[in-house]
Design an enzyme around this catalytic site. Structure first.
Site, PDB file in Angstrom:
ATOM      1  N   SER A 119       0.824  -1.213   0.000  1.00  0.00           N
ATOM      2  CA  SER A 119       0.000   0.000   0.000  1.00  0.00           C
ATOM      3  C   SER A 119       0.855   1.257   0.000  1.00  0.00           C
ATOM      4  CB  SER A 119      -0.850   0.059   1.265  1.00  0.00           C
ATOM      5  OG  SER A 119      -1.729  -0.991   1.331  1.00  0.00           O
ATOM      6  N   HIS A 140      -1.916  -3.378  -6.935  1.00  0.00           N
ATOM      7  CA  HIS A 140      -2.523  -2.997  -5.659  1.00  0.00           C
ATOM      8  C   HIS A 140      -4.023  -3.275  -5.695  1.00  0.00           C
ATOM      9  CE1 HIS A 140      -3.190   0.469  -2.546  1.00  0.00           C
ATOM     10  NE2 HIS A 140      -3.133  -0.704  -1.974  1.00  0.00           N
ATOM     11  N   GLU A 152      -4.889  -0.855  -8.762  1.00  0.00           N
ATOM     12  CA  GLU A 152      -3.937   0.194  -9.149  1.00  0.00           C
ATOM     13  C   GLU A 152      -2.695  -0.520  -9.670  1.00  0.00           C
ATOM     14  OE1 GLU A 152      -3.515   4.387  -6.696  1.00  0.00           O
ATOM     15  OE2 GLU A 152      -3.288   2.573  -5.535  1.00  0.00           O
ATOM     16  N   ASN A 190      -4.179   6.079  -1.705  1.00  0.00           N
ATOM     17  CA  ASN A 190      -3.925   6.538  -0.344  1.00  0.00           C
ATOM     18  C   ASN A 190      -3.483   7.994  -0.286  1.00  0.00           C
ATOM     19  OD1 ASN A 190      -4.682   4.272   1.188  1.00  0.00           O
ATOM     20  ND2 ASN A 190      -2.838   3.211   0.523  1.00  0.00           N
TER      21      ASN A 190
END
Ligand SMILES: NC(=O)c1ccc[n+]([C@@H]2O[C@H](COP(=O)([O-])OP(=O)(O)OC[C@H]3O[C@@H](n4cnc5c(N)ncnc54)[C@H](O)[C@@H]3O)[C@@H](O)[C@H]2O)c1
Length: 282
Positions: A119, A140, A152, A190
């Protein structure tokens, strides 16, 4: 290259979900963890999650049996040498991933792509640990993996176009939607999500509103399926703090400073849903 056999390293929350979708989509999966008990738990979770899909009519009982039959649990990492593609989904610690990437680089055939589900750790940094930086990439997935559509796909500095295309196409074969991003702290997901959660925590800390009120604003005003503090509890407050720290140090901008209330809660062991207490009690 024809990809048939997938290696998944780490059988936790994400690893079992990744093994689930590959198995359900017809791939043979070698699922690797350090102890048999983690593999047993992962297979029980996969079985339960396949039951959910069965109950919704998305798969048949035969599909479930076939998917489970394609997933082979292992503790002997040497077996990963047979794989045509490997994705690492082990604990989010750079030292752990360093050891795994170095060892897999030695074990896997030189043409094999090695992806990470990290992450927050730099794909470029993971690639630099290996002799195949052009074949290292971020893939991801999102939690819960069998449900969430997004993958991702993160290019490190040295990731080749061929590697990128292979992984993008692989995500498509799993009925996911790949989105291309470049390597930077927090990637896109994120980088944008965590400051929202962090700011919601500042609002609580400063007494602007109670957690319930902050969450209601987002559910009713912005049509978010859950409010930012419910989501933070679900992700884990320790995970949120780690990601904020990676972005704060990696991007060097004070706007990523972790909320002091978040730090205090993690110090207290209030990690959200998994510890029974976070912004809410469970
Ligand atoms: N949980 C999420 O919502 C989420 C979402 C996207 C990405 N990720 C990323 O996915 C990765 C895994 O996260 P998780 O939430 O599944 O963690 P987790 O703690 O649930 O699982 C990690 C697993 O890795 C295993 N492991 C540790 N060292 C290992 C080794 N050397 N070899 C094989 N297995 C090893 C552990 O035993 C554990 O079963 C992390 O990089 C994390 O950042 C997590």
């Amino acid at each position: 290259m024809d990809i048939q056999r997938i290696g998944v390293v780490g059988a936790g929350t994400m690893g079992n979900g990744i093994a689930h979708v590959f198995g359900r989509c017809g791939y043979n999966v070698v699922l690797c963890d350090v102890e048999q008990k983690f593999l047993d738990r992962a297979l029980a979770t996969i079985s339960k999650n396949l039951d959910r899909e069965l109950a919704k009519g998305k798969i048949t009982a035969e599909d479930k049996t076939a998917a489970l039959g394609r997933i082979q649990p292992i503790t002997d990492r040497g077996r990963l040498a047979e794989c045509d593609f490997v994705i690492e989904a082990a604990t989010e610690k750079f030292e752990i991933k360093t050891e795994i990437f170095r060892e897999l680089d030695r074990l896997l055939r030189p043409e094999i792509i090695l992806a990470s589900n990290t992450s927050s750790i730099s794909i470029t940094k993971l690639a630099a640990l290996t002799q195949r930086p052009d074949k290292i990439i971020g893939m991801h997935f999102f939690n819960p993996v069998p449900v969430m559509k997004l993958v991702e796909v993160i290019r490190g500095l040295a990731t080749s176009q061929e590697t990128f295309t292979t992984v993008r196409d692989l995500a498509g074969k799993l009925e996911k939607t790949p989105v291309e991003v470049n390597d930077a702290p927090g990637f896109v997901s994120n980088r944008v999500l965590m400051p929202l959660l962090n700011e919601a925590m500042y609002a609580v800390m400063e007494g602007v509103a109670k957690p319930e009120a902050v969450d209601e604003v987002f559910r009713l005003g912005m049509a978010h399926p859950m409010g930012p503090l419910t989501l933070a509890d679900f992700i884990g407050l320790d995970v949120c703090l780690d990601i904020m720290r990676v972005m704060h140090s990696g991007l060097g901008d004070p706007k990523y400073r972790p909320c002091p209330l978040l730090i205090k809660m993690v110090d207290a062991g209030w990690l959200g849903r998994k510890s029974g207490r976070g912004f809410y009690k469970y």
